[in-house]
Design an enzyme around this catalytic site. Structure first.
Site, short mmCIF file in Angstrom:
data_model
loop_
_atom_site.label_atom_id
_atom_site.label_comp_id
_atom_site.label_asym_id
_atom_site.label_seq_id
_atom_site.Cartn_x
_atom_site.Cartn_y
_atom_site.Cartn_z
N LYS A 113 0.83 -1.20 0.00
CA LYS A 113 0.00 0.00 0.00
C LYS A 113 0.87 1.26 0.00
CE LYS A 113 -3.95 2.26 0.33
NZ LYS A 113 -3.73 3.52 1.01
N GLU A 153 0.56 6.71 -6.69
CA GLU A 153 -0.58 7.63 -6.75
C GLU A 153 -0.11 9.08 -6.74
OE1 GLU A 153 -3.47 8.66 -3.24
OE2 GLU A 153 -4.11 6.75 -4.13
#
Length: 290
Positions: free
Chosen positions: A163, A170
């Protein structure tokens, strides 16, 4: 399946509703009594049949305290799942501490934001095969329909590590769209910047969910005049760059996007003041004074 859920904010509250819609029994606790199903962690634990599973969705700053409080309430064979944005390096020590009292531990990187209740959550899971298999009914209900959106990434720590990298990527993707937006806005030729982004949503190699969300934002506010150009960070981008340094991995785009966020918080950059002063000193270039 039965699940305790601690932390019922934007993510946790929507996860509770998605799981209930799928037929699971969720007992939720939150310090805000208006959100909670029970008045305390102890009451939540009492309502769960053994062996219990408790999923934590709390801010990173209170994760350890929450884990310790739960460890004192849970029994041998129970499992704690941390779905918050914890640093991956905290997972193994946490797991070892819990294993010493017979409590299992799983770390889960959760992506999906406020849209997850409807679309599902991408889940990156770290933990033992035994613990992950036991929680698969929960994971299957939270993930999007179809073959994608779930991975058992490896042992404890792997979920939060995956993550962390996801969030670093991102950062880079968002900043690329942002730079393109600024260039289009400065162009003398393009008169319909929101329309350009909308046109990219189908048939192009840059289409993505982030592009879709930018299109939605531009429909609401074509020049983004209601927003201030200030971007915070929650830590994962920093951790990603730190790992790149540790492992000597070139990470130009993600590092630059992180530093751009830092720059967004400066009303008048000290570094740029120094550059202006140097240009004046060596070249006599004009400066702009306050």
């Amino acid at each position: 399946m039965q699940l305790g859920l601690v932390g019922l904010g934007r993510m946790g509250g929507n996860m509770r509703e998605r799981l209930r819609t799928a037929g699971h029994e969720v007992v939720g606790y939150d310090p805000n009594p208006d959100l909670a199903d029970v008045a305390s962690l102890a009451e939540m634990v009492e309502k769960l049949a053994t062996p219990r599973a408790v999923w934590i969705m709390v801010p990173a700053g209170v994760t350890e305290q929450t884990v310790d409080e739960l460890a004192a309430l849970l029994s041998d064979g129970d499992i704690i799942i941390d779905g918050g944005n914890s640093r991956y390096s905290d997972d193994l020590p946490r797991s070892e501490r819990l294993n010493a009292v017979g409590v299992g531990y799983i770390d889960v990187g959760v992506s999906g934001g406020v849209w997850g209740r409807e679309n599902g959550y991408a889940l990156m899971v770290g933990g033992s095969e035994e613990h992950v298999e036991r929680l698969m009914p929960i994971f299957e209900s939270l993930k999007p329909a179809g073959e994608f959106g779930f991975v058992h990434a490896g042992p404890v720590g792997a979920g939060h590590y995956a993550k962390m990298v996801h969030n670093g990527i991102e950062y880079g993707l968002m900043h690329a769209y942002a730079e393109g937006y600024e260039l289009l806005c400065k162009s003398e030729l393009v008169t319909n910047v929101p329309g350009v982004f909308k046109s990219w949503r189908e048939g192009t190699v840059v289409r993505s969910w982030l592009l879709d969300l930018l299109d939605i934002a531009l429909e609401e506010d074509p020049e983004l005049t209601s927003l201030r150009g200030y971007a915070d960070d929650t830590g994962e981008g920093r951790w990603t760059v730190e790992e790149a340094i540790r492992l000597a991995v070139p990470m130009n785009v993600i590092a630059a996007s992180l530093f751009a966020r830092f720059a967004s918080r400066q009303d008048d950059s000290p570094a740029m003041k120094a550059i202006a002063a140097l240009r004046q000193q060596f070249g006599g270039h004009a400066i702009h004074k306050n």
